[in-house]
Design an enzyme around this catalytic site. Structure first.
Site, PDB file in Angstrom:
ATOM      1  N   SER A 118       8.288   6.426  -3.589  1.00  0.00           N
ATOM      2  CA  SER A 118       7.095   7.265  -3.574  1.00  0.00           C
ATOM      3  C   SER A 118       7.514   8.715  -3.738  1.00  0.00           C
ATOM      4  CB  SER A 118       6.318   7.083  -2.265  1.00  0.00           C
ATOM      5  OG  SER A 118       5.150   7.884  -2.250  1.00  0.00           O
ATOM      6  N   HIS A 122       4.946  19.414  -5.099  1.00  0.00           N
ATOM      7  CA  HIS A 122       4.080  20.593  -5.068  1.00  0.00           C
ATOM      8  C   HIS A 122       4.915  21.767  -5.571  1.00  0.00           C
ATOM      9  CE1 HIS A 122       0.949  18.464  -2.884  1.00  0.00           C
ATOM     10  NE2 HIS A 122       1.876  18.002  -2.062  1.00  0.00           N
ATOM     11  N   HIS A 132       2.250  13.027  -8.629  1.00  0.00           N
ATOM     12  CA  HIS A 132       2.506  11.893  -7.740  1.00  0.00           C
ATOM     13  C   HIS A 132       2.972  10.716  -8.577  1.00  0.00           C
ATOM     14  CE1 HIS A 132       0.695   7.950  -6.531  1.00  0.00           C
ATOM     15  NE2 HIS A 132       1.459   8.166  -5.473  1.00  0.00           N
ATOM     16  N   ASN A 134       4.494   6.477  -7.763  1.00  0.00           N
ATOM     17  CA  ASN A 134       5.111   5.478  -6.903  1.00  0.00           C
ATOM     18  C   ASN A 134       5.099   4.124  -7.603  1.00  0.00           C
ATOM     19  OD1 ASN A 134       2.130   5.027  -6.203  1.00  0.00           O
ATOM     20  ND2 ASN A 134       3.120   3.425  -5.008  1.00  0.00           N
ATOM     21  N   THR A 135       6.081   3.307  -7.276  1.00  0.00           N
ATOM     22  CA  THR A 135       6.104   1.909  -7.699  1.00  0.00           C
ATOM     23  C   THR A 135       6.641   1.089  -6.538  1.00  0.00           C
ATOM     24  OG1 THR A 135       8.306   2.137  -8.710  1.00  0.00           O
ATOM     25  CG2 THR A 135       6.400   2.376 -10.167  1.00  0.00           C
ATOM     26  N   ARG A 136       6.210  -0.164  -6.452  1.00  0.00           N
ATOM     27  CA  ARG A 136       6.579  -0.980  -5.305  1.00  0.00           C
ATOM     28  C   ARG A 136       6.472  -2.459  -5.631  1.00  0.00           C
ATOM     29  NH1 ARG A 136       1.861   1.380  -5.007  1.00  0.00           N
ATOM     30  NH2 ARG A 136      -0.028   0.123  -4.865  1.00  0.00           N
ATOM     31  N   HIS A 196     -16.341  12.273  -1.167  1.00  0.00           N
ATOM     32  CA  HIS A 196     -17.089  13.299  -0.436  1.00  0.00           C
ATOM     33  C   HIS A 196     -17.093  14.644  -1.146  1.00  0.00           C
ATOM     34  CE1 HIS A 196     -12.956  13.868   1.206  1.00  0.00           C
ATOM     35  NE2 HIS A 196     -13.303  15.135   1.280  1.00  0.00           N
ATOM     36  N   GLY A 279       3.725   1.088  11.240  1.00  0.00           N
ATOM     37  CA  GLY A 279       4.778   1.662  12.057  1.00  0.00           C
ATOM     38  C   GLY A 279       5.922   2.321  11.320  1.00  0.00           C
TER      39      GLY A 279
END
Length: 296
Positions: A118, A122, A132, A134-136, A196, A279
């Site tokens: 990940s 900035h 941004h 990420n790969t998983r 929002h 966690g």
């Protein structure tokens, strides 16, 4: 069905580590090459590397990873490149969330294994967009899948930058499926949206999750190509904008946009919710937050 995937798990985890090393080296080289601008006289930024651990309820080893963060560089104000490989038992909330997405086989055996990379960057210059990626890979005894993507987050938009970033991702997608780019671009537009605020987080990219075509090798190859496409997508944008002059108004625009980024990551981001709920090291999970932000 997936109980005998130790080799595949090891290969995926090793690849995410290799990709991390490649990106860290490229970003530190970018810092070395920055010879102009208000931060050029400073020492080039370097990553600080910290081991992370996932906390299990019984105190047993549940995996961990490496958190690599650079702060106050010549080009990067804050960038994190994290890798992790964790395992354990999914809580009820995570099981329900995955079941709602149509992920098969969670409830009979809630054990899981997950590995990934990940990245969030900035930038010092407001004209250089945040990014941004990420790969998983995710595994349970009854299912496996891949996910990831990349998206560009400029506070000051340039059509040339958006087009180049998307072109690099499209090339990676086109090598694996004629509909991949359109599908995963549309998914990113939907996923990286702030309800929002009634607006997108940035100018998009690609996003995919729960990818299991039945061919692990093909899906792993696609995920690798998404990772390989990141530097060719992002570095040209950074090199094009890093010497652009900026005003206090530009910096103010950047800080306000970072507020939107923080809102999205804390309220909606699936990875943030999963990491905190299972966690994992909170500092690593919240690495994506900007160093400074502003709300009006």
């Amino acid at each position: 069905m997936t109980e005998m995937m130790q080799d595949e798990k090891a290969r995926a985890a090793a690849w995410f580590g290799e990709l991390r090393d490649r990106i860290v080296a490229a970003f530190e080289a970018l810092e070395d090459s920055q010879a102009t601008g208000p931060f050029a006289a400073a020492a080039p930024g370097r990553f600080e590397v910290t081991e992370t651990k996932r906390s299990s309820e019984d105190g047993s080893d549940a995996g961990g990873g490496l958190m690599s963060v650079m702060r106050g560089g010549r080009v990067f104000e804050k960038v994190g490149v994290n890798i992790s490989t964790v395992h354990g038992t999914l809580g009820v909330a995570a099981q329900k969330s995955m079941a709602a997405r149509g992920v098969p086989g969670i409830e009979p055996d809630p054990r899981f294994w997950a590995s990934g990379i990940s990245l969030v960057a900035h930038m010092q210059n407001p004209h250089t967009p945040a990014v941004h990626m990420n790969t998983r890979m995710f595994w349970t005894p009854n299912a496996w899948w891949f996910g990831g993507g990349a998206d560009l987050n400029p506070c000051i938009e340039y059509a040339e930058d958006t087009a180049g970033f998307h072109a690099a991702l499209k090339s990676a997608c086109d090598a694996h499926g004629p509909d991949y780019y359109d599908r995963f671009k549309a998914w990113a537009d939907e996923y990286f949206y702030i309800p929002h605020r009634h607006r997108a987080r940035g100018v998009g990219g690609i996003f995919y999750d729960d990818l299991n075509t039945g061919d692990w090798e093909a899906d792993f190859a696609f995920t690798q190509d998404v990772g390989r496409a990141f530097l060719p997508a992002f570095l040209p944008v950074t090199e094009r904008r890093r010497d652009t002059g900026w005003s206090e108004a530009d910096k103010d625009t950047q800080l306000i946009h970072r507020g939107l980024y923080a809102e999205y990551n804390l309220v909606y981001d699936r990875g943030t919710k999963f990491g905190l709920a299972t966690g994992h090291d909170a500092n690593a999970v919240l690495m994506s937050l900007p160093p400074l932000a502003k709300w009006v």
